[in-house]
Design an enzyme around this catalytic site. Structure first.
Site, PDB file in Angstrom:
ATOM      1  N   ARG A 187       0.841  -1.199   0.000  1.00 49.90           N
ATOM      2  CA  ARG A 187       0.000   0.000   0.000  1.00 49.90           C
ATOM      3  C   ARG A 187       0.878   1.253   0.000  1.00 49.90           C
ATOM      4  O   ARG A 187       1.951   1.270   0.619  1.00 49.90           O
ATOM      5  CB  ARG A 187      -0.854  -0.031   1.266  1.00 49.90           C
ATOM      6  CG  ARG A 187      -1.877   1.080   1.404  1.00 49.90           C
ATOM      7  CD  ARG A 187      -3.017   0.906   0.467  1.00 49.90           C
ATOM      8  NE  ARG A 187      -4.191   1.687   0.831  1.00 49.90           N
ATOM      9  CZ  ARG A 187      -5.216   1.873   0.015  1.00 49.90           C
ATOM     10  NH1 ARG A 187      -5.217   1.347  -1.204  1.00 49.90           N
ATOM     11  NH2 ARG A 187      -6.259   2.572   0.385  1.00 49.90           N
ATOM     12  N   THR A 213      -9.241   0.472 -10.182  1.00 50.77           N
ATOM     13  CA  THR A 213      -8.665  -0.759  -9.617  1.00 50.77           C
ATOM     14  C   THR A 213      -8.836  -2.000 -10.488  1.00 50.77           C
ATOM     15  O   THR A 213      -9.655  -2.039 -11.387  1.00 50.77           O
ATOM     16  CB  THR A 213      -9.254  -1.003  -8.192  1.00 50.77           C
ATOM     17  OG1 THR A 213      -9.166   0.190  -7.448  1.00 50.77           O
ATOM     18  CG2 THR A 213      -8.583  -2.086  -7.434  1.00 50.77           C
ATOM     19  N   THR A 233      -4.140  -1.029  -7.534  1.00 50.17           N
ATOM     20  CA  THR A 233      -4.905   0.208  -7.789  1.00 50.17           C
ATOM     21  C   THR A 233      -4.013   1.429  -7.903  1.00 50.17           C
ATOM     22  O   THR A 233      -2.893   1.453  -7.371  1.00 50.17           O
ATOM     23  CB  THR A 233      -5.918   0.425  -6.638  1.00 50.17           C
ATOM     24  OG1 THR A 233      -6.811   1.472  -6.997  1.00 50.17           O
ATOM     25  CG2 THR A 233      -5.251   0.777  -5.330  1.00 50.17           C
ATOM     26  N   GLU A 253      -6.110   4.059  -7.266  1.00 53.14           N
ATOM     27  CA  GLU A 253      -7.266   4.674  -6.586  1.00 53.14           C
ATOM     28  C   GLU A 253      -8.301   5.155  -7.599  1.00 53.14           C
ATOM     29  O   GLU A 253      -8.985   4.346  -8.167  1.00 53.14           O
ATOM     30  CB  GLU A 253      -6.824   5.813  -5.666  1.00 53.14           C
ATOM     31  CG  GLU A 253      -7.669   5.956  -4.409  1.00 53.14           C
ATOM     32  CD  GLU A 253      -9.172   6.095  -4.594  1.00 53.14           C
ATOM     33  OE1 GLU A 253      -9.871   5.077  -4.407  1.00 53.14           O
ATOM     34  OE2 GLU A 253      -9.658   7.191  -4.883  1.00 53.14           O
ATOM     35  N   GLU A 313      -3.871   7.899  -3.893  1.00 51.69           N
ATOM     36  CA  GLU A 313      -4.318   7.031  -2.792  1.00 51.69           C
ATOM     37  C   GLU A 313      -4.565   7.780  -1.487  1.00 51.69           C
ATOM     38  O   GLU A 313      -5.335   7.326  -0.642  1.00 51.69           O
ATOM     39  CB  GLU A 313      -3.287   5.911  -2.576  1.00 51.69           C
ATOM     40  CG  GLU A 313      -3.889   4.587  -2.196  1.00 51.69           C
ATOM     41  CD  GLU A 313      -4.690   3.960  -3.332  1.00 51.69           C
ATOM     42  OE1 GLU A 313      -5.871   3.691  -3.120  1.00 51.69           O
ATOM     43  OE2 GLU A 313      -4.123   3.750  -4.428  1.00 51.69           O
ATOM     44  N   SER A 338      -7.943   0.876   3.127  1.00 51.06           N
ATOM     45  CA  SER A 338      -8.428   0.390   1.837  1.00 51.06           C
ATOM     46  C   SER A 338      -9.653  -0.483   2.049  1.00 51.06           C
ATOM     47  O   SER A 338      -9.948  -0.916   3.166  1.00 51.06           O
ATOM     48  CB  SER A 338      -7.313  -0.438   1.198  1.00 51.06           C
ATOM     49  OG  SER A 338      -7.791  -1.107   0.056  1.00 51.06           O
ATOM     50  N   SER A 339     -10.352  -0.741   0.938  1.00 49.58           N
ATOM     51  CA  SER A 339     -11.441  -1.730   0.946  1.00 49.58           C
ATOM     52  C   SER A 339     -11.047  -2.953   0.145  1.00 49.58           C
ATOM     53  O   SER A 339     -11.862  -3.865  -0.030  1.00 49.58           O
ATOM     54  CB  SER A 339     -12.689  -1.144   0.309  1.00 49.58           C
ATOM     55  OG  SER A 339     -13.088  -0.015   1.000  1.00 49.58           O
TER      56      SER A 339
HETATM   57  N1  GLU Z   1      -8.552   2.928  -3.384  1.00 46.78           N
HETATM   58  C1  GLU Z   1      -9.574   1.975  -3.131  1.00 46.78           C
HETATM   59  C2  GLU Z   1      -9.171   1.074  -1.995  1.00 46.78           C
HETATM   60  O1  GLU Z   1      -8.036   0.886  -1.741  1.00 46.78           O
HETATM   61  C3  GLU Z   1      -9.857   1.117  -4.308  1.00 46.78           C
HETATM   62  C4  GLU Z   1     -10.415   1.924  -5.382  1.00 46.78           C
HETATM   63  C5  GLU Z   1     -11.360   1.193  -6.231  1.00 46.78           C
HETATM   64  O2  GLU Z   1     -11.507   0.000  -6.219  1.00 46.78           O
HETATM   65  O3  GLU Z   1     -11.994   1.869  -6.973  1.00 46.78           O
HETATM   66  O4  GLU Z   1     -10.011   0.536  -1.357  1.00 46.78           O
END
Ligand code: GLU
Length: 593
Positions: A123, A414, A432, A434, A451, A478-479
């Site tokens: 990350r 992503t 990603t 972002e 990010e 993050s997700s």
């Molecule tokens: N930056 C997002 C994350 O790390 C992901 C972005 C995306 O999937 O559009 O969760």
């Protein structure tokens, strides 16, 4: 630049061109969507994607160029980690808006030789000069999201190259240089711009036009986006990769490439960023134990903090485990009532507690079975939880801490890819920059991430600190949820998705479809999306999910029919071979051997 064309001022001409290109792109995307649309049969759509079978090895990624290049590496005796390097570097070329060497990634990896599941955190980090207030305006209010996204202020230290290089050094088989060759060659020879890339450039044209390198690469002099079918070369990217081929990660984190990155970030007009050479030279990958939840005889494992992915997916599964989802099936509103409210409760905990645990104390008990069992009692009603009762819970803490709820926004870009090699090694990687096209700043043929906008713009609320506030060196929450499902110590499924904070919902749905509803990975991916994060139920437009509008409203939800652009790519590992799936909502390809 030419000032006038047919006596029309260039800015008017540019607007006309963008309008025409938008119409073309929308027409193409609509045409593509119509042929891709998920059939009204809810359990299995018939689309252009088919379940793919393989005996020994398989790749599933969001782009055919990348899948083919990765598959060739496997054919030549490379392992999953070798293919990972090649796939990522090709994706950075052909899907530049989604991921690349200017961004970051998470890897969940099963090392077959040692029968060991582990994760690697690549990350981005906040610059050492970052401050918690850097995304507030002069009045102390959060700045507008896109004002921060575009330009140098949002750029974190990229992690992807270090991740590829370090993991290859530890596990790779083929020489590093060989793995960079396919991307270098394709960058020099050119690749075909797809409908999707054209549509996304069109959508972002205004912001891409602001910076000379980005404008020259993605738009014509008059601001017209690249047309589908254009053969696009990227000599600058080829040259960058050649330097990394010779010098390894050091050639990226120091020397000419690092200097160019820092210069671009610090000199971004209007919104200079704070990244320095020291940030780059100090960057490290972190190996972290996987976060796993035991669910119906499987162990669902993924990426822990700074990602909220595995914890939130795990909470959703842990909360619905007490319900008969398997029997009710995907057609029953009862299933979606349980999933919807379980998701809302899990997102409430995510918003309050989850962040980079190297910086903030997080409760250790977010996946504690007793905690989830107690909390799942909230799901026993006949209708949707009133919003007032969707509050974060009180998971067991090691140290007492009271965080404020987070306000960070995430919008989709992503990419996710899955690889299984003939030795049984498994790669599940979500990667990603972002936002689509990241910060829009380009250097050396690649885009730099934005990010840092995954941090909360607001550092404190009512005198309570927000866990995911910006701090020097910290990694934004993050997700991303790259996942490997284990059974009796062996991997049986790898999957993940893009989609901003909806990633968690896409991955949870796919796991439920595969585990509880017995679908194969392609059916599970295609199953229409019904996603609830913060109360409103998103139903996937143009699919059978729309038919849940009325039943879910009757249960008390507000619904919203909309496009839900996941990009799930997964592989099932069965005793008699492999089966792979790719998301028909994207342009992906599975190749098995
Ligand atoms: N930056 C997002 C994350 O790390 C992901 C972005 C995306 O999937 O559009 O969760």
């Amino acid at each position: 630049m030419r000032r006038f064309l047919f006596a029309i001022p260039v800015n008017v001409y540019r607007q006309i061109c963008i309008l025409l290109a938008t119409l073309l792109a929308v027409t193409l995307v609509i045409a593509q969507d119509a042929s891709d649309s998920v059939a009204p049969e809810f359990s299995s759509g018939t689309t252009k994607q088919q379940l793919v079978h393989g005996k020994n090895s398989m790749v599933s990624s969001a782009n055919p160029y990348a899948s083919r290049a990765g598959s060739d590496i496997l054919k030549r005796g490379g392992n999953a980690v070798d293919a990972m390097v090649t796939i990522q570097l090709v994706l950075g070329l052909v899907e530049p808006q989604s991921s690349g060497i200017g961004g970051g990634a998470f890897l969940v990896y099963f090392d077959a030789k040692n029968k060991r599941l582990t994760t690697f955190d690549g990350r981005e980090t906040a610059p050492l000069a970052a401050t918690p207030e850097m995304f507030l305006d002069d009045n102390g209010q959060p700045a507008s999201f896109f004002d921060v996204v575009v330009g140098g202020r949002s750029v974190g230290t990229p992690g992807t190259i270090k991740l590829l290089f370090d993991i290859h050094k530890r596990y790779g088989q083929l020489p590093w240089e060989d793995l960079l060759k396919p991307a270098i060659q394709l960058a020099r020879e050119g690749f075909e711009v797809t409908n999707r890339l054209n549509a996304l450039i069109t959508y972002a044209a205004e912001s891409l036009y602001q910076y000379p390198e980005t404008r020259d690469y993605f738009l014509s002099e008059e601001g017209v986006p690249l047309f589908p079918g254009t053969v696009l070369k990227n000599t600058a990217y080829a040259n960058t990769l050649e330097m990394i081929s010779e010098g390894g990660a050091d050639a990226f984190y120091g020397g000419r490439i690092a200097e160019a990155i820092v210069h671009r970030v610090q000199n971004s007009e209007g919104t200079p960023g704070r990244l320095t050479l020291e940030d780059l030279s100090r960057y490290e990958i972190v190996e972290r134990p996987p976060v796993c939840l035991a669910y119906r005889g499987y162990d669902v494992c993924g990426m822990g903090p700074p990602s909220s992915g595995a914890l939130t997916v795990g909470q959703i599964l842990g909360l619905i485990e007490h319900h008969n989802i398997g029997e009710w099936g995907p057609r029953s509103p009862k299933s979606w009532l349980a999933i919807g409210d379980a998701s809302r409760l899990a997102y409430a905990d995510r918003g309050r507690y989850m962040a980079d645990s190297d910086f903030v104390d997080m409760p250790k008990g977010l996946l504690n079975k007793d905690y989830l069992t107690e909390r799942s009692k909230l799901l026993s009603g006949e209708s949707a939880l009133p919003s007032g009762s969707v509050q974060p819970g009180n998971p067991p803490f090691d140290h007492a801490h009271l965080w404020a709820d987070d306000k960070s926004t995430e919008l989709p870009s992503t990419s996710h890819f899955s690889i299984v090699d003939s030795g049984g090694n498994v790669v599940s990687m979500t990667t990603t920059i972002e936002n689509g096209f990241g910060s829009r700043l380009m250097v050396g043929g690649f885009l730099l991430n934005n990010e840092l906008t995954d941090f909360s713009f607001v550092p404190e609320v009512d005198e309570k600190l927000v866990a995911n506030r910006i701090e020097p060196g910290k990694r934004p929450r993050s997700s991303m949820a790259p996942t490997i499902v284990m059974k009796d110590g062996n991997p049986v499924l790898t999957v993940g998705s893009p989609g901003g904070s909806r990633i968690i919902g896409y991955v949870a749905k796919t796991l439920i479809a595969w585990i509880d509803w017995d679908m194969n990975i392609q059916q599970a991916i295609e199953l229409p999306h019904l996603i609830n994060r913060f109360g409103e139920y998103d139903l996937e437009k143009g699919t059978a999910a729309e038919s849940f509008e009325e039943p879910l409203e009757r249960l008390g939800y507000v619904t919203n029919i909309r496009d839900l652009n996941s990009g799930l790519h997964g592989i099932e590992i069965n005793p008699d071979g492999l089966q792979g799936g790719a998301d028909p909502r994207r342009e992906g390809l599975v190749i098995g051997q």
